[in-house]
Design a protein around this motif. Structure first.
Motif, PDB file in Angstrom:
ATOM      1  N   HIS A 424      37.043   3.727 -65.148  1.00  0.00           N
ATOM      2  CA  HIS A 424      37.678   4.347 -66.299  1.00  0.00           C
ATOM      3  C   HIS A 424      37.979   3.291 -67.348  1.00  0.00           C
ATOM      4  O   HIS A 424      38.342   2.173 -67.025  1.00  0.00           O
ATOM      5  CB  HIS A 424      38.974   5.033 -65.822  1.00  0.00           C
ATOM      6  N   LEU A 430      40.876   3.530 -61.628  1.00  0.00           N
ATOM      7  CA  LEU A 430      40.150   4.763 -61.368  1.00  0.00           C
ATOM      8  C   LEU A 430      38.667   4.535 -61.526  1.00  0.00           C
ATOM      9  O   LEU A 430      38.232   3.894 -62.467  1.00  0.00           O
ATOM     10  CB  LEU A 430      40.547   5.808 -62.410  1.00  0.00           C
ATOM     11  N   LEU A 432      34.592   6.413 -60.808  1.00  0.00           N
ATOM     12  CA  LEU A 432      33.772   7.534 -60.385  1.00  0.00           C
ATOM     13  C   LEU A 432      32.589   7.017 -59.614  1.00  0.00           C
ATOM     14  O   LEU A 432      32.020   5.989 -59.962  1.00  0.00           O
ATOM     15  CB  LEU A 432      33.226   8.281 -61.599  1.00  0.00           C
ATOM     16  N   HIS A 441      32.530  11.640 -56.834  1.00  0.00           N
ATOM     17  CA  HIS A 441      33.881  11.433 -56.334  1.00  0.00           C
ATOM     18  C   HIS A 441      34.668  10.605 -57.309  1.00  0.00           C
ATOM     19  O   HIS A 441      34.183   9.605 -57.824  1.00  0.00           O
ATOM     20  CB  HIS A 441      33.857  10.688 -54.998  1.00  0.00           C
ATOM     21  N   LYS A 442      35.894  11.067 -57.511  1.00  0.00           N
ATOM     22  CA  LYS A 442      36.777  10.237 -58.321  1.00  0.00           C
ATOM     23  C   LYS A 442      37.661   9.494 -57.347  1.00  0.00           C
ATOM     24  O   LYS A 442      38.294  10.087 -56.482  1.00  0.00           O
ATOM     25  CB  LYS A 442      37.616  11.118 -59.235  1.00  0.00           C
ATOM     26  N   CYS A 443      37.680   8.174 -57.440  1.00  0.00           N
ATOM     27  CA  CYS A 443      38.443   7.387 -56.475  1.00  0.00           C
ATOM     28  C   CYS A 443      39.306   6.392 -57.201  1.00  0.00           C
ATOM     29  O   CYS A 443      39.206   6.194 -58.411  1.00  0.00           O
ATOM     30  CB  CYS A 443      37.500   6.609 -55.552  1.00  0.00           C
ATOM     31  N   SER A 444      40.130   5.766 -56.409  1.00  0.00           N
ATOM     32  CA  SER A 444      40.958   4.705 -56.977  1.00  0.00           C
ATOM     33  C   SER A 444      40.854   3.501 -56.060  1.00  0.00           C
ATOM     34  O   SER A 444      40.680   3.637 -54.855  1.00  0.00           O
ATOM     35  CB  SER A 444      42.388   5.195 -57.091  1.00  0.00           C
ATOM     36  N   LYS A 453      39.330  13.058 -55.960  1.00  0.00           N
ATOM     37  CA  LYS A 453      38.754  14.353 -56.303  1.00  0.00           C
ATOM     38  C   LYS A 453      37.260  14.315 -56.064  1.00  0.00           C
ATOM     39  O   LYS A 453      36.648  13.265 -56.193  1.00  0.00           O
ATOM     40  CB  LYS A 453      39.014  14.630 -57.774  1.00  0.00           C
ATOM     41  N   TRP A 467      32.200   7.395 -67.929  1.00  0.00           N
ATOM     42  CA  TRP A 467      33.385   7.887 -68.591  1.00  0.00           C
ATOM     43  C   TRP A 467      33.176   7.840 -70.099  1.00  0.00           C
ATOM     44  O   TRP A 467      32.478   6.965 -70.610  1.00  0.00           O
ATOM     45  CB  TRP A 467      34.600   7.000 -68.280  1.00  0.00           C
ATOM     46  N   ARG A 473      39.723  11.899 -70.243  1.00  0.00           N
ATOM     47  CA  ARG A 473      39.417  12.758 -69.118  1.00  0.00           C
ATOM     48  C   ARG A 473      37.963  13.199 -69.049  1.00  0.00           C
ATOM     49  O   ARG A 473      37.570  13.890 -68.140  1.00  0.00           O
ATOM     50  CB  ARG A 473      40.289  14.028 -69.170  1.00  0.00           C
ATOM     51  N   ASP A 489      37.901  15.865 -66.186  1.00  0.00           N
ATOM     52  CA  ASP A 489      38.154  15.533 -64.781  1.00  0.00           C
ATOM     53  C   ASP A 489      39.221  16.395 -64.137  1.00  0.00           C
ATOM     54  O   ASP A 489      39.472  16.315 -62.948  1.00  0.00           O
ATOM     55  CB  ASP A 489      38.487  14.041 -64.623  1.00  0.00           C
TER      56      ASP A 489
END
Lengths: 594, 106
Positions: A424, A430, A432, A441-444, A453, A467, A473, A489
Motif C-alpha cells: 500500500h 499492508l 496485496l 489476499h490482503k495481508c499485513s 481479507k 494499489w 482503498r 478493498d
C-alpha cells in the motif's frame, strides 16, 4: 692639463727599447757629412775582360733611381711627332671631336672667378690601443687508459647490450604476431578510458542530435488533434530501446528509477516454461536509446525487479530459479552485491515479484518477494548477506501457521503460488498478494499467519495487483482470464470489470491521476482508461508494435514525464508520449463514484 | 701453428665485426658529437696505417669547424690525463683496436 681620460696627451713616452746613455755621452757632438756617394754601392767590383785578359775595375754609378714614370710627351720635330700632329689635324675636322667641344667651353673656363680650389684637412684622431682579457672557457680534466684489453672489453659489453635489445624486440614481435588481429590494438598507447566521462557526454550529444525530433517531441509536442478527437487520446511513439545481446529474451520486468527519472531498468528473461536460459538486467536512459547504461548478465532468467525508492542505486531482482539478488549500481562489478537462495525448495520456483520496503530500524535494507512456492518472504540485507524470514504462506484455505518443511510436498497441492505483490502506498504494512488460483489476499506484515481479507478475484492466475497511487482503498488487478478488475478493498466484488478480449500482460496506474490506468495485451495494443471520462471503454487504444506477433509484456508510467514504456517479448522496449487527453488530472474529486 | 693461425683469423674476424665506432666518454652536444665521430671514422679509415696523418686530418678539420685549438691522439695503447674545455671532449674506440681521443684546449 690632465683631461682625465686616461690617454697620454703631449707626454713624451719613452719606448722601452731605447738606448740608455750617460750625460757625458749625450753632450758629445758628432759631425755628419752629406755627400752624393751612394753608401750602398759597392766600390770594388772587378770583371774579367777576355779581350785583354785582365781583371778590370767596373765603375758603378752612384745614382739611385727613386721614381720613374714614362712620359707621353713627343718631340715636335721628330718623326713620331709629325705623324701624331697630322693625326690630330684630321680629328679636329670631325664635328663631334673633343677639341671642337673644348673650344666652346674654353671661353667659359677662361673666367677664373667661377671656380676656385679649396682644400682642408680634417682632424685625425690619434690611434690608441685598448686591451682586455675575457674569462677563459671552463676546463676540466679527463684521464683514461687506452689498452687493447680495455677496447676488447668495451666492445664485448656493447655487443651484449645489443643482443639483449634484439632479444626483447624479437619477444615483442612474437607476442604481437601471436595475438594476430590485436597487434594494432596493443600498439595503441592512447586509450579512451581516461576520457570516459567526456566520451559519454559526447555520445549523448550525438544521440540527441540524431534523435533530435524525438527529443523535441518528448519535451514539447502536444498533439493538437486531441481537441478534435473528443475524449480520446493517442500515444506518440518516442524512442525504442534494444540491445543486441537481448535477442531471444523477453522483457519480464520494467521499473523506473525514482531519483533519475530518465533511467529505467528492464529485466530480461523468458516466460516460456520450456525455454529457460540466461537472463539480463539492462538499464537504459532516455538520453541514450542506442546503448544501455548498465548491463548485467545473469545465469537465470529475470522475472521481476524493483529499484529502491530512496536508495536509487540498489536494485533487487528475482530470478526464475528462485534466487533473489541485490545489485548496486555504484559498484563497477557485474556481480550482485549479494544473492539469496530459497532455503528449502527442491523445485525451481520463480520469484514473481519483489518489492522494496523502507529501511528497518537498524537502517538495513529489506524487501519482500513472492514466489511460486507460495511464500511471501521478507529479506533483510545485513552486511552483504541476505537473511530471509518467511512472512506468510499462501494456502487455499486462507491463513495458516508456519508449516514444517518436510511436509511442504504434501501441502504443495494445497498451497497456491503467489504471482504478484504490491504494498500500500500510504500504510506500508499492508500488502496485496495475487495467487495462481485467481485469489487476491490482503495481508499485513504484522500478521504472518492470517490474511486480512481475501477476494475471489479471477478465474485464473492474477498477473498484477496494484494499489492506486492516490485513493487509499482502490486497487487494480489483471489476470490470465483476460479481465482487468478494479476493487475497493472494503467490497468483495469488483467495482469495475473490463474484458479486453485478449490476454493481458500488465496494468499500471498513472502517477498523476487516480482514475487513469493503462493495460497491455498480447495482441500488441496498449489501452489507456480514464474512469472519470469513460467508465466502459478505453479512451485510447493503440497498436504499438510493428509485427503482429509480438506480445506486450509490461508497461510502466514515468513518475514525472508523460511517458510510458512498454516491453514486449522480443526484448524491445518502446517509449510513448501520452497525448494531452490522456493526461487530464481530476481537479477536485479524487474519489471514484461507485 | 694451426692454433695461432686460427687465433689470428678470429682476431681479424672480431676486428671486422666490431669495427663500429664505440663512444667511451664524451661531453659534447649531440650534433657536435655525431660530426666529430664521423670525422674520426673517416680519418682512421683513410689513414689506416698512419696514425699521425689521421690525427693531423682530424685536428685541422676540428680547428676549422669549431675553432682553435684542438688536440688529437690516436693509438692502440696509451694512458692520458688532459685538461679540456668543458663540452669539448670525445674519447672513442674504433676498429676493434684503435682508440681516439679528441679535445679542445687553447
Amino acid at each position: 692639463m690632465d683631461k682625465g681620460d686616461g690617454l697620454d696627451r703631449g707626454k713624451k713616452s719613452k719606448p722601452s727599447d731605447q738606448l740608455k746613455l750617460t750625460e757625458a755621452e749625450l753632450k758629445e757632438n758628432i759631425t755628419k757629412v752629406l755627400n752624393t756617394h751612394n753608401p750602398h754601392a759597392p766600390q770594388n767590383i772587378v770583371r774579367f775582360n777576355y779581350k785583354e785578359g785582365v781583371y778590370q775595375r767596373v765603375s758603378v754609378d752612384h745614382t739611385a733611381i727613386l721614381f720613374e714614370m714614362e712620359s707621353n710627351i713627343v718631340y715636335q720635330d721628330s718623326e713620331e711627332g709629325r705623324r701624331l700632329m697630322l693625326k690630330q689635324a684630321e680629328e679636329e675636322d670631325r664635328p663631334d671631336s673633343v677639341a671642337s667641344k673644348a673650344d666652346k667651353k674654353g671661353v667659359k673656363l677662361g673666367n677664373f672667378f667661377h671656380f676656385t680650389d679649396r682644400a682642408t684637412q680634417t682632424l685625425n684622431n690619434p690611434p690608441r690601443q685598448i686591451n682586455c682579457q675575457t674569462a677563459p672557457p671552463p676546463r676540466s680534466i679527463f684521464s683514461a687508459t687506452a689498452n687493447q684489453w680495455q677496447i676488447y672489453d668495451a666492445y664485448c659489453e656493447e655487443l651484449q647490450k645489443q643482443e639483449k635489445q634484439k632479444a626483447t624486440l624479437l619477444k615483442k614481435e612474437t607476442d604481437k604476431s601471436k595475438k594476430g588481429v590485436l597487434v594494432t590494438e596493443t600498439q595503441v598507447l592512447f586509450s579512451i578510458s581516461p576520457l570516459a566521462k567526456e566520451t559519454k557526454i559526447l555520445e549523448r550529444m550525438v544521440h540527441q542530435n540524431t534523435f533530435d525530433e524525438i527529443a523535441q517531441d518528448f519535451k514539447y509536442f502536444e498533439d493538437p488533434s486531441d481537441k478534435f478527437r473528443g475524449q480520446e487520446g493517442t500515444l506518440l511513439p518516442l524512442w525504442t530501446f534494444q540491445h543486441e545481446e537481448t535477442r531471444g529474451l523477453s522483457v519480464t520486468a520494467l521499473c523506473w528509477n525514482s531519483k533519475y527519472q530518465d533511467l529505467f531498468a528492464v529485466g530480461m528473461g523468458s516466460y516460456d516454461f520450456c525455454k529457460q536460459g540466461r537472463g539480463m538486467i539492462v538499464f537504459y536512459s532516455l538520453k541514450n536509446s542506442s546503448f544501455p547504461e548498465y548491463v548485467f548478465p545473469t545465469t537465470s532468467g529475470v522475472q521481476c525487479l524493483d529499484i529502491h525508492p530512496q536508495h536509487f542505486y540498489l536494485t533487487v531482482v528475482g530470478f526464475y530459479d528462485g534466487c533473489v539478488a541485490v545489485y548496486n549500481l555504484k559498484k563497477k562489478s557485474l556481480e550482485p552485491v549479494c544473492k539469496g537462495t530459497p532455503k528449502t525448495s527442491l523445485l525451481t520456483n520463480p520469484v514473481w515479484q519483489v518489492r522494496w520496503q523502507n529501511d528497518d530500524i537498524d537502517n538495513n535494507h529489506n524487501f519482500f518477494s513472492v514466489s511460486a512456492d507460495s511464500r511471501v518472504v521478507s529479506w533483510t540485507l545485513i552486511k552483504h548477506e541476505l537473511i530471509s524470514t518467511e512472512t506468510i504462506r499462501l494456502s487455499v484455505n486462507g491463513g495458516l501457521s508456519n508449516v514444517p518443511d518436510d511436509e511442504q510436498l504434501q501441502y504443495f497441492s494445497s498451497t497456491a503460488g503467489g504471482t504478484s505483490l504490491d504494498f500500500h502506498k500510504q500504510t506500508d504494512h499492508l500488502f496485496l498478494v495475487g495467487t495462481e488460483q485467481g485469489k487476491i489476499h490482503k495481508c499485513s506484515i504484522h500478521y504472518s499467519s492470517k490474511f486480512l481479507k481475501t477476494y475471489n478475484a479471477h478465474n485464473s492466475a492474477v498477473y498484477t495487483v496494484k494499489w492506486n497511487h492516490f485513493h487509499p482503498r482502490v486497487f487494480i488487478s489483471c489476470s490470465a482470464d483476460w479481465t482487468v478488475k478494479i476493487w475497493d478493498d472494503t467490497i468483495k466484488v469488483p467495482v469495475f470489470t473490463f474484458d479486453l478480449m485478449s490476454a493481458i500482460g500488465d496494468v499500471a496506474w498513472a502517477p498523476y491521476s487516480s482514475t487513469i490506468f493503462a493495460a497491455v495485451t498480447i495482441d500488441g495494443i496498449v489501452r489507456v482508461f480514464d474512469l472519470s471520462i469513460n467508465k466502459y471503454e478505453a479512451i485510447c487504444q493503440q497498436l504499438v508494435v510493428a509485427k503482429k506477433k509480438t506480445k506486450l509484456t509490461h508497461i510502466e508510467f514515468n513518475p514525472v514525464h508523460p511517458v510510458i514504456i512498454v516491453g514486449d517479448d522480443q526484448g524491445l522496449v518502446s517509449s510513448f508520449k501520452l497525448s494531452p487527453n490522456l493526461r487530464k488530472t481530476p481537479k477536485v474529486r479524487k474519489q471514484m463514484e461507485i | 701453428m694451426a692454433g695461432t693461425g686460427e687465433a689470428k683469423k678470429e682476431e681479424a674476424d672480431y676486428k671486422r665485426l666490431n669495427s663500429f665506432p664505440l663512444i667511451r666518454h664524451t661531453d659534447m652536444p649531440e650534433e657536435m658529437r655525431v660530426e666529430t665521430m664521423e670525422l674520426c671514422v673517416t680519418a682512421c679509415e683513410r689513414f689506416a696505417t698512419n696514425n699521425e696523418s689521421a690525427a693531423k686530418m682530424i685536428k685541422e678539420s676540428m680547428d676549422k669547424k669549431f675553432g682553435s685549438s684542438w688536440h688529437v691522439v690516436i693509438g692502440e695503447g696509451f694512458g692520458f690525463e688532459v685538461t679540456h674545455e668543458v663540452k669539448n671532449l670525445l674519447y672513442m674506440f674504433f676498429g676493434g683496436s684503435l682508440a681516439v681521443c679528441v679535445w679542445k684546449c687553447s
